[in-house]
Structures are given as structure tokens and as C-alpha cells.
Design an enzyme around this catalytic site. Sequence first.
Site, PDB file in Angstrom:
ATOM      1  N   HIS A 115      -7.931  20.415 -21.577  1.00 22.86           N
ATOM      2  CA  HIS A 115      -8.866  20.148 -22.666  1.00 22.86           C
ATOM      3  C   HIS A 115      -8.177  20.578 -23.956  1.00 22.86           C
ATOM      4  O   HIS A 115      -7.828  21.757 -24.112  1.00 22.86           O
ATOM      5  CB  HIS A 115     -10.178  20.891 -22.465  1.00 22.86           C
ATOM      6  CG  HIS A 115     -10.972  20.378 -21.310  1.00 22.86           C
ATOM      7  ND1 HIS A 115     -11.752  21.187 -20.492  1.00 22.86           N
ATOM      8  CD2 HIS A 115     -11.102  19.116 -20.807  1.00 22.86           C
ATOM      9  CE1 HIS A 115     -12.323  20.430 -19.569  1.00 22.86           C
ATOM     10  NE2 HIS A 115     -11.943  19.192 -19.727  1.00 22.86           N
ATOM     11  N   GLU A 118      -8.922  23.821 -25.779  1.00 25.56           N
ATOM     12  CA  GLU A 118      -8.826  25.091 -25.052  1.00 25.56           C
ATOM     13  C   GLU A 118      -7.358  25.492 -25.070  1.00 25.56           C
ATOM     14  O   GLU A 118      -6.564  25.115 -24.217  1.00 25.56           O
ATOM     15  CB  GLU A 118      -9.392  24.920 -23.639  1.00 25.56           C
ATOM     16  CG  GLU A 118     -10.878  24.560 -23.661  1.00 25.56           C
ATOM     17  CD  GLU A 118     -11.442  24.165 -22.305  1.00 25.56           C
ATOM     18  OE1 GLU A 118     -10.746  24.395 -21.285  1.00 25.56           O
ATOM     19  OE2 GLU A 118     -12.559  23.625 -22.253  1.00 25.56           O
ATOM     20  N   HIS A 225      -7.743  26.982 -18.390  1.00 26.29           N
ATOM     21  CA  HIS A 225      -8.753  26.479 -19.323  1.00 26.29           C
ATOM     22  C   HIS A 225      -9.238  27.613 -20.232  1.00 26.29           C
ATOM     23  O   HIS A 225      -8.699  28.715 -20.231  1.00 26.29           O
ATOM     24  CB  HIS A 225      -9.938  25.892 -18.542  1.00 26.29           C
ATOM     25  CG  HIS A 225      -9.664  24.537 -17.979  1.00 26.29           C
ATOM     26  ND1 HIS A 225     -10.275  23.395 -18.426  1.00 26.29           N
ATOM     27  CD2 HIS A 225      -8.837  24.146 -16.975  1.00 26.29           C
ATOM     28  CE1 HIS A 225      -9.846  22.357 -17.733  1.00 26.29           C
ATOM     29  NE2 HIS A 225      -8.973  22.792 -16.840  1.00 26.29           N
ATOM     30  N   GLU A 318     -10.242  30.294 -16.278  1.00 23.32           N
ATOM     31  CA  GLU A 318     -10.800  30.289 -17.636  1.00 23.32           C
ATOM     32  C   GLU A 318     -10.337  31.584 -18.300  1.00 23.32           C
ATOM     33  O   GLU A 318     -10.671  32.674 -17.833  1.00 23.32           O
ATOM     34  CB  GLU A 318     -12.327  30.218 -17.587  1.00 23.32           C
ATOM     35  CG  GLU A 318     -12.891  29.041 -16.798  1.00 23.32           C
ATOM     36  CD  GLU A 318     -12.909  27.753 -17.590  1.00 23.32           C
ATOM     37  OE1 GLU A 318     -12.732  27.824 -18.830  1.00 23.32           O
ATOM     38  OE2 GLU A 318     -13.100  26.688 -16.990  1.00 23.32           O
ATOM     39  N   HIS A 543      -0.511 -24.372  24.566  1.00 20.77           N
ATOM     40  CA  HIS A 543      -0.234 -25.724  25.029  1.00 20.77           C
ATOM     41  C   HIS A 543       0.559 -25.581  26.323  1.00 20.77           C
ATOM     42  O   HIS A 543       1.651 -24.998  26.337  1.00 20.77           O
ATOM     43  CB  HIS A 543       0.546 -26.516  23.987  1.00 20.77           C
ATOM     44  CG  HIS A 543      -0.261 -26.815  22.764  1.00 20.77           C
ATOM     45  ND1 HIS A 543       0.283 -26.858  21.486  1.00 20.77           N
ATOM     46  CD2 HIS A 543      -1.582 -27.079  22.606  1.00 20.77           C
ATOM     47  CE1 HIS A 543      -0.660 -27.146  20.615  1.00 20.77           C
ATOM     48  NE2 HIS A 543      -1.812 -27.281  21.274  1.00 20.77           N
ATOM     49  N   GLU A 546       4.340 -26.034  26.617  1.00 20.43           N
ATOM     50  CA  GLU A 546       5.229 -25.262  25.733  1.00 20.43           C
ATOM     51  C   GLU A 546       5.397 -23.882  26.373  1.00 20.43           C
ATOM     52  O   GLU A 546       4.566 -22.994  26.194  1.00 20.43           O
ATOM     53  CB  GLU A 546       4.629 -25.189  24.323  1.00 20.43           C
ATOM     54  CG  GLU A 546       4.498 -26.577  23.685  1.00 20.43           C
ATOM     55  CD  GLU A 546       3.706 -26.592  22.384  1.00 20.43           C
ATOM     56  OE1 GLU A 546       3.451 -25.491  21.837  1.00 20.43           O
ATOM     57  OE2 GLU A 546       3.348 -27.683  21.915  1.00 20.43           O
ATOM     58  N   HIS A 650       4.440 -20.879  20.408  1.00 20.94           N
ATOM     59  CA  HIS A 650       4.443 -22.304  20.738  1.00 20.94           C
ATOM     60  C   HIS A 650       5.880 -22.793  20.923  1.00 20.94           C
ATOM     61  O   HIS A 650       6.837 -22.008  20.906  1.00 20.94           O
ATOM     62  CB  HIS A 650       3.756 -23.109  19.629  1.00 20.94           C
ATOM     63  CG  HIS A 650       2.261 -23.028  19.664  1.00 20.94           C
ATOM     64  ND1 HIS A 650       1.451 -24.100  19.919  1.00 20.94           N
ATOM     65  CD2 HIS A 650       1.426 -21.972  19.485  1.00 20.94           C
ATOM     66  CE1 HIS A 650       0.185 -23.730  19.890  1.00 20.94           C
ATOM     67  NE2 HIS A 650       0.147 -22.434  19.612  1.00 20.94           N
ATOM     68  N   GLU A 741       6.971 -21.077  16.453  1.00 20.66           N
ATOM     69  CA  GLU A 741       7.588 -22.140  17.254  1.00 20.66           C
ATOM     70  C   GLU A 741       8.965 -21.635  17.676  1.00 20.66           C
ATOM     71  O   GLU A 741       9.814 -21.327  16.843  1.00 20.66           O
ATOM     72  CB  GLU A 741       7.710 -23.418  16.426  1.00 20.66           C
ATOM     73  CG  GLU A 741       6.401 -23.918  15.821  1.00 20.66           C
ATOM     74  CD  GLU A 741       5.545 -24.666  16.825  1.00 20.66           C
ATOM     75  OE1 GLU A 741       6.061 -25.004  17.909  1.00 20.66           O
ATOM     76  OE2 GLU A 741       4.361 -24.912  16.534  1.00 20.66           O
TER      77      GLU A 741
END
Length: 1352
Positions: A115, A118, A225, A318, A543, A546, A650, A741
Site C-alpha cells: 500500500h 504505508e 504494512h 503491521e 471397418h 482395415e 483405420h 490411417e
Amino acid sequence: MVNICERFPTALKLRVSLFAFLLPLVVSLGDARLHGTRSVGPSTEETVETYNKYYNYVELTTRLQSLAQKYPHIANLSSIAQSVEGRELWVMRITVEPNKDTAGKPKFKYVGNMHGDETVSRQVLVYLVEYLLTKYGEEPRITELVNSTDIYIMPSMNPDGFEKSIEGDCAGEARGRNNAKNKDLNRSFPDQYDGTTADSDSVPEVTAVIRWILENKFVLSGNLHGGTVVASYPFDDSASHQRQGYYSLSEDDALFRNLALAYSQKHPVMKTGEPSCPDTPDEVFQDGITNGAQWYDVPGGMQDYNYLYGNCLEITMELSCCKYPPAAELHREWDLNRESLLAYMEKVHIGVRGFVNDAISGAALSNVSIVVTGIRHNLTTAKHGDYYRLLLPGMYNITAVAPGYLPKTFNSVQVVEGKATELNFTVLPVGADIVSLTTTSVPSTNDPNFSTTNSSNSTRTMGDPPVPPPVHQPIRPQEFRHHNYADMELFLRKYSSEFPSIAHLYSIGPSVEHRELYVMVISDNPKVHEHGEPEFKYVANMHGNEVVGRELLLNLIEYLCRNYGSDPEVTQLVNNTRIHIMPSMNPDGYEVATEGDVKGYRGRNNSKDFDLNRNFPDQFFPTAEPRQPETVAVMNWLRSIPFVLSANLHGGSLVVNYPFDDGKDGLSHYSKSPDDEVFKQVSRAYSQENPLMHKGHPCEDLYPEEYFEDGITNGAQWYTVPGGMQDWNYINTNCFEVTIELGCVKYPLAKELPKYWDQNWRALLQFIHQVHTGVKGIVSDIEDHTGIPNATISVEGIDHSITTAHTGDYWRLLVPGTYTVTASAHGYKPVTIYATVSKDRAEIVDFRLTRLNSNSPGQPNVPFPSERELQSLIKELSIGQGLEQLVRSTATDNSFRYRRPKELSGFLRGLTLNFPQITFLHSLGQSVEFRTIWALEISNKPAEAEPSEPKIRFVAGIHGNAPVGTELLLEFAAFLCINYGKNPAITKLINETRIFIVPSVNPDGREQAVEKQCTSTRGLTNTNGRDLDKDFFGNASQRVAEPQPETRAMMNFILDKGFTLSVALDGGSLVVTYPYDKPVQTVENEETVKYLASVYANNHPKMHLGDTGCSSNGQISNIPDGVMRAAERQSHLGSMKDFSMDFGHCPEITVYTGCCLFPAVDQLSTLWAENKKALLSMLVEAHKGVRGVVRDKSGKPIAGATIVLNRGVRVFTSEGGYFYALLAPGNHNIEAIADGYQQQRQKVVVSSYEAARSIIIEFDMDNSIFGLPRQFVVASAAASMTALVVTACIIWCVCAAKSNRQKDGFHRLRQHRDDYDDEIRLTSMGSKKSLLAHEFQDESESEEETLYANKI
């Protein structure tokens, strides 16, 4: 020795001296320009600190640069970023060799002037820098501290704010507190409860500090602070954000208190606990310390961020009552804080410290979690493998946990006062020699240099050179041949049997020709989903012709099993991933395919000639083809496991194809998904490891023009595939799937198979590694720390969210970069966190969400019996595999048969005789043919009123030709009774629920129905030919005839019991319907009833897929999620469902259990298996929503109060003031109304996996009349009555006067009556009446006059 300079000419000496003098100045000027600061030439002589002035930014810069130049061997000045106005955020690093990053020294930091107004901290930290530098080598304490600690000091985090502040401003009224964009830096860090984030534009100071924290593994920190004198420790806020007085406990609370005391007890003022600040003279802090949130709530604070997201423990000090005291006070402030600053820094050396190394190679391991048993807060090792875990003196069990390594635990580690105990871990990779590795007990020791190694057989010490790892060659698969179905099945069974600890074989269902769709899962715990471990899958042979993928996956299974424990890469993948491998999705097609097929179609489709990769629901175009069994099985599989990444193998080309596979227009062009970059990354991960694929020219002989850059392509750009599996994965689940593939030839000769393995094995492994990229973590409830299922993980800028798994864990694939990630869930506040994703590992991002109604007023728990245990059970059954495990653990022997009404009655009586303590048989009435309609009650106190418990009704047999529901409910009743007292979950559900089962509403119709008649209407109606589901009319005006006796019995039952939920079972389709059956009827709580229907469908293995399979019955074939509004299926009036909603105030869903109305008896066991879990889920759902009690201020319960849900649906409180209402997950408004009381409103949050939260609604007496205050209305009424009385008196007087005149007139009339008698006889009645009327008429029409006139 002779000074070499003496040989130089004098002029040259002067030039050298001048150069030596100017060099620092030039460096300083260059550095100042580099950082945008004004250059201030430092003096060769050190400036003497006067402690009586504040340094502005230029002076601060000059002072720090001067000190850094004077002490370069222990000081280095750098900037971590610039402020909003371009001022550097200077950090002075103080340690030996400050320009190197060396291991073995914990990192400590102080941050001041956060801050801007401060200011004491800013100056005090400059003094501290000077003190450490000037006293090094002179004072042993300082020398030891600098030698052993890596110290970072930032005097000002908010230099812009400081420049606006005014000396002497004690209260901070000059507006220098915030940064140049008026942002409070200590409210701008990501918060654990609210999800606040740091905006780099408005708070660059915060984002810079966050980056600084994350890049450096700081161990301890202080944030300085001003405004009072106290040391504050985490947490700084709480979930409820109570302004003051709420102690927000962290896991290291005792340690934080100790650290705060270390500072406060060395500060002469702070330790008194009485700062006596002018603005708060009575403020007292015991021992000079406080929990942050207990003092006051600070969301978005820096100290909490350090603890939660960095390795660092930070407290806030503080330092002074006055924020910007006169400079004359600075020397005093330095004297007050000097000893505290040093003592706090020394605390960085307590606890346990050490290194974590690979036991084989000796390599340092970073990001290893250091876990202390009993403290749920872990930290991780730095890049050199070093860690520092601050702990108070005591005995601890400490574990090092690293992915790919066996965890290592040391038990009974003694931590003593003073310097840290040294504890070194050497962890073994999984699969290495583990003979001597498990858990070690460490003898207590006071030796701060105590260390240990991982293995008792190891003689190598940390000082020895690393042993090079042995050269390892993985075992290559041996079985290269084509496997038909029988061969493949035996292969899978063989490896599942041979490697049971890591391999588990299961089937997701049969193909059309009843071949099993086998999946081999490989993991260190293969049978269950491990919390935090991602799920990965490979699918091949979709498939049938394949076949390369099919054989590669069989090879991969062999490779993983054979190399686990010996090959580090395989071992790490198997230990940290659950890998599912489906070698063949189309085993039927494979059986008809032929070896040597290059680009044919024989065997491509399934045995019904459907292309499975065109058979999934498409996002752009509806799929007209019926869903195939293989497709349905895969969809069901994907919804049951939280897959993260997948590949569909595939053949026919050589490329990786990624979504989308089609577009809105159906044309072939690039169709980009929201995660296009991720898909390209994972696709390249595969293609780059294939020596041919990445070149981009796949099949030059077959398709010479085809080219794919990097060996990857967008699916739709190549060619469109509507109904493809990879797009369905991405859109409908969490799973990212690509299609690979593998070669130009679909069915190559067996001799070619080794070549395919050599080309793809590295790519197959590398693709699995991709599941460990992006972000991962856990979304949990901040209060009870349990995981939150179905929470949404969204990434800013990417329009695709994923959801958490059942235990709250998630994995989100992302390319490297920085992202804003948000977690949200029903009933919780969303939380947003910044995450930086690297290339080779997943970033851990955990979210802790806060309930929206956490600690909200008006919602205390009602003390229902065993509520805590019930809530735990409902949550357990609602997430993960809880309900599935309950189903598996409660298997009962059963022999199904269809029971006619007489047998049904005997069965129900048998249950009451065998289980009298939990059953009671109610007779609801009789059918037309005098068969009894039974209702079986199952409860721990049957036939007793328990108004606090929900009541659920299961009904079947309203149509006698659909008796499946009847048999399912009879089996369900037996199942509950048999497991009562044996299974804790079933016992608890029965104890806390009143269950009513009506197995047959239409026993006469059942008597007429015929088995194996799937579409016959025989038995649909009762004996009078009435469809009972069209006979429920609550209003007499709607009814054309008296209700049937069966209908009347059910109507009385529905109205009498006050049910919470009703489930009706019917047949002829595979769907769940929700109200209304009426056409064109608005459903006020449609969200709730639709949700209840979806819960049933989702717990049914087929229904939720939406494919009824009843097209032969004329039913709709594809129904989204298997749920529809009843009127859309077949609208009609007078349904039991609608009556239950409108007059019973109870939601009812209708479950259609199958396409065939009256299937063969041998199908009943299958139908029971399909519906058992779903029926149980309804018992669980009955305990959700909202429940509570309504009472007045004196505690008297109010029965009959109206509870209005979302300004629509109404339920009513029962005896004792209790109410129960089911609601869909989300936020809802509740209104409570009762005569004579003020209306009450509350908001509630309903979760999909938690029991109903109990609320208390307390009524105040209604002090309003017609909406106006009672006092005003009473006063107005009194005034009105007074005026009315006065008016009445006046009217009475007037009327009395008139009455006297009237009486006089009538007297004269009677007196002369005789004189007129003769005249009356002679004249006409009309004339005489007229005469009399005119002569004696009174203006008022009195009763007497009317009577007299009539008499005449």
C-alpha cells in the site's frame, strides 16, 4: 611480486585509473536507461544512512544501485517488472554468489510498501538491505544468515502509490494506498473462495509478483504494512466472508502462529498486544498476533496466495499506527523492528530439508510432492531437487511422491528446535529392483545433519558421482500374424491371465452376430478408475477389412505387459495412465474380410451392412440409419468412463485425421473445432514419430496427388464423414479423439506386419504421452474437501468445456501457453485461476469452490434423524461408482415368472409374513371383478406416520397387457426386504424413506393378457373396457362418467399419502416420459421432471442412448437422451401422471421398459438387470431437492402451509410442519404462505449429488391487512366506524321525522274510512286507488303502504 602496473607509463596508469572509475558509472547509467529510471551517479564513497528521510523513487533506485555495486559478491539488484506508471519493482537479492542459482539454500523474501501510503516498511527494508551488506563478515550472525539463505528484499511493490502519498498522513487520506489505476494490490490476488483474478492491465504489479512467486520456490516470506502494530497470519478470509470475528484455519495454523510470534515477541511494542493506535485505542491482540480473517476479512490477499499456490508461508506485519509518520520517526521504527526482522528470517531454517534424487541415475527430481501425514498441505521440490518443509518440533511421517516413481516414506522423523533436520530421499523408478524399498522408520535423532538414502542396500552417498543408467532394450513383440476372432479372444485371455496385476479383460457388449467387443485395460490398478489418473483408449478395426490397427493393438498389449517393470517409459505410462485397448470394434466384418485386400469394401461394414463410422449421432445432420449394437455399446462405454484422449485406428492411407469430420453445409472444406490447436498438436505427436507419415506423401502409387502437410489433416478438408465417431467423442464427452490411417493397404499380408510395428510403436507410445499435457487437477468443496462431480472446466477463449469425473478430478488438454481457467458447479461460486501450460507435462490446477448458500442466514440444519449419515450415503451413491457398486454387492438369487393376480397376492403376503418389521400391506380397493389392488409399504416403521421422511410411489400394471413392470416391482420389493439389515446402504434407505409399491393397478386386464404378445391390446383395459390411464379426472366437469373402481382406489391413494415422487412402469417402448400427457399444457417445473426422467434413463444401460429400437411398433426410433415429454409420445387426457401432478402435487415419470409389451418370461432377468440400478436411483433422488419444517416464532409447527416453488408448483406442509419437494440441480426460489402469517421467501441451491439441505422457515404474525400495516388499517377502520355511526344517527333522525308525518296521514285515512265506504262501492277500484294515492301518498314506499294498497 612486482606490481605489473609499475611497468606502465604514468599516462597509461592514469587512463586505466580513469577507466576503472568510469566503468561503474557507465554500467549504472546503462542500467538506469535499461530500466527507464533517471540516472543518478553514485559516489565512490558509501552514503552514510541518516535514518531521517524518505527516499523517493529516484533516490531509492540510486541507493539500491549503489549498494549493489559496492557489494557485488553478495548483492544483486534486479527488477521483476514495471508498475502502471513505468517504475521498476526493484528486488535486492542478498546471498553468496547472488548471480547463480545454487541448490541447498532456502529462499526468503520481504515485500514492503504494497500500500503506497504505508511507508515505514519501505524505509525499514532499505535499512535492512544496508545492514545485511555492511555487517556481513563482521557479525557472525549476519554472516551465517547470508551464507545459508537466499534472501530477496523488495522495498516497494507500489512505487506509484508512494509518489502520491503525503508525509504525515497517518490515516491514509491522500489516496496513495492503491496503485495508479486505483486498485488495492492486496485485494487483487486470486482468492481461494471467490475466484478473483489478477488483471495484468490494471494490476501489473500483482501479476509480476505472482510470476515471481511461481518461478521461485520461496520458503518463507513477510509482507510489511502499516496502520497498527500486529503480526497477522493466514487465512485472511473465509468462505462466508464474515466481516470480523471468524477464525479461518489453515492446515499449518500452529506453525503460522509460531512464525508470527517469532516476529511479535522481538518487537517491544507488538509483543504487548496493545498498539494503542489513536483511531482504535481499545484494540487488543493477544501476544501481538492475530488470525487475518478473525481480525477482518481480506479477500484476494497476497499472504494466502503464497501459501495456497506457492511453496511459501507468508505472514503480514503491521509496523506502525501511523501509515506515513514523519521522517523523524524512522530511526525509532528501525530500532523497533531490526531484531524482529532478523529473527523472522532465521525461521526459514526450521523443520525438515533435503533433496530428492533418482535412485538409479542420481538425477535431481523437481516438482516432487513432499507430504506430511496429518497436514493436508504439500509442497514440491525445486529444480535442483531440494525442498524445505517448515515444521514445529515433533515426530512426523514424511513421504516423497513423484510420478513414475515408487513413493518413499520415512516414519518417525524427529524435528527438533533450531536448525532443520536433513532428510534426503532417493526414489526408485517403478519397475526397478524393489526388494529393499517400501517404508522406512527413521530413528529419532538430534543431529541436524542426519540424512538417509532410499535403499538399505545402497552404499552410494550423495557425494559420489551418479551411476549411469544401464542401457535398456525393450522386449519386442513376437506374435506377428493375423488373429481371427477365436485367436484374438484366446490371445486376450492369455495376457489377462498372465499379467493380472496390470491387465484386465472386459467386454462392452456383443456385436450383431454376438461376438464380444473386448477391451483390455492396462494399468497398475486396472479394474477401477484411480482418482487423478487419466483414462486413455485405442479403438481399431472399426471397418472390418482395415486390419493393421487390430494387429498393432494386440502387439501393443504384448509390449506393455512384457516391458512393465523393466522399461522405464512403459512403467511410467502404465502406472500413471489407465489405458483401454479395443482391438476390434467390428469383429463380424473382420470375419468376412480377405487377406491381401488393398482398397476393397468386403467386410468394411458390420453384418447388417452399416458403416459404423457413419452411424453415430451427427452434430449437423440427423442420422436416419438405425443405431447398430456396436455403436450403442461404444456410446454407452464412452459415457461410463471419463476418457481424456483417444485414437481410432483405420487403414487405406497414412495420415492423422482430426475433427471436425464434417460441416454445416456438408461440403468438403476445413471444419475447425474450438480445440483445433490441441488436435493439431496431438496429431503431430503421432505423425512425427512415424518415419513415413510425417513426410506427407502417403500412398504415391495409389493416390499420387495426395499430400498432407506434416502427415496430418482436418477431417472435413480431406472428405466429409457425417456420423463419425471422433466428432461424437469430442462433442458429447470429455474425450479428444483423432483418426489414424496406418497404411495404404487395408488388409496387408501377414509377413508385412513386423514392418508396421516398427513404423508405429514409437508413435503409439508418444500419443499416449499426450494425455499428460495441458492442465489437470481436482475440483473440491472448500468445506468438506470432497470432490465435486460434473463441475464445468472452461478456458477463456475456447468454446468447449469439459466436466469433472465422479470424484472431482479432471484433465483438460491444452497447447503450451497461459490460460484463464474457470471451474463452476451448480450451487457454488465459480473460481478462476491463471495457468501456464508447458510442453511435456500437465500443470496441476486445483479448484476449491464455496457453496453459494454457505452460512447463509435462515438455513440452519433441521435435526432430522441421522441426517449426517444420510447425506454421506446419498453423496456416496450419487458420485463415482457408488450406485453401481451397490448393485453389484446386493445380487440376489431370483427365478422370474409371470404371476397372475392370485399369485401376486400370495407373494405380497409372503413378504409381510417374512419381513413383518419393515412391511405392511394396504388394500386400496377392488377391481371391477373384485380383485384386490394392493400397495406394499416398506419402511422401518410401516403404517406409522413419519412426516419428516420422503414418500416414494412405484406403480405398475395400469395396462394389464404390459406386465413387465409388475414383475420388476415384485422383484424390487423382494430385493429391498432381503437386503435389509444385511446391506448398510439399503438398510439406511429403507429407514429414511417410506416406500409404497403398487404392482398391479389393473389386475382384471392382467388376467386377460397373453404372453409373448408384443403389440396386442388384449388386457390393456379393465373389464369395463376402459383404459385406466384415461380415467383420472380431478374435476367433475371434465368427467363424463363415474370413475372406474381401480381409478377411484388410486386417486384416493394419491391424494391421501402426500407423495414426494412417483415412478410408473409401462411397456411398448424404451423411453422415460415426464408430464404432461395433456396436449398443449405448459409444465411449470419442466426442468425438474425432465431431470428426474433423465436420472432414470442415465442409470439404464440402453435407454439414455435414445435408440428405442421399437421402429416395428411404430415408435420414434431416436429420442435424445431417452427422455421425452409424454404428450409428444401420445397425448391424451385423464392420465394418472397428470392427476398426480395437478391434484397430488407429486411429480410422476413413466418408464417404458421395453419394446415388447408382454415379452417371453426368459427375458425378465435381463430386464431386471437393466432396471435395477435405475430403480435404486429413484430411491436416492427422493432424498434430494429441498426439505424443511415450517413453524412460527414460538416453535409451533404449521401444517397446511403452502410452499411455492419458483412461483409455480405448490406443495403443502404435513403434520409437524414438514415439507419435501424435488427440484432440479441449480438455484431456486421458495415462498411459504400461511393464513395469518407474513409471507416468507428463501433461496436454495440444489445439488445433483447431495441430499436435500434442510431449512427452517419461521413465520411472523401477519401485521398487515390488505397489504397495509395493521395499525394504519385499525386506525382507519375506527375512524370509518365513528363516521358511520354519526351518519347513521343523522339518517335515523331524518327518518323518524318523516315517519311521524307518515303516521299522521294514515291516522286521518283510517278516521274517514267509513265516510268513503259508500263511495268505494260506487266508483271503480282504479279511480279510487288513484284518488287515495294522490291524497295520502307518502314519498317513501313503506311496507305498510304496500300492504294496504294490495289489500284494497
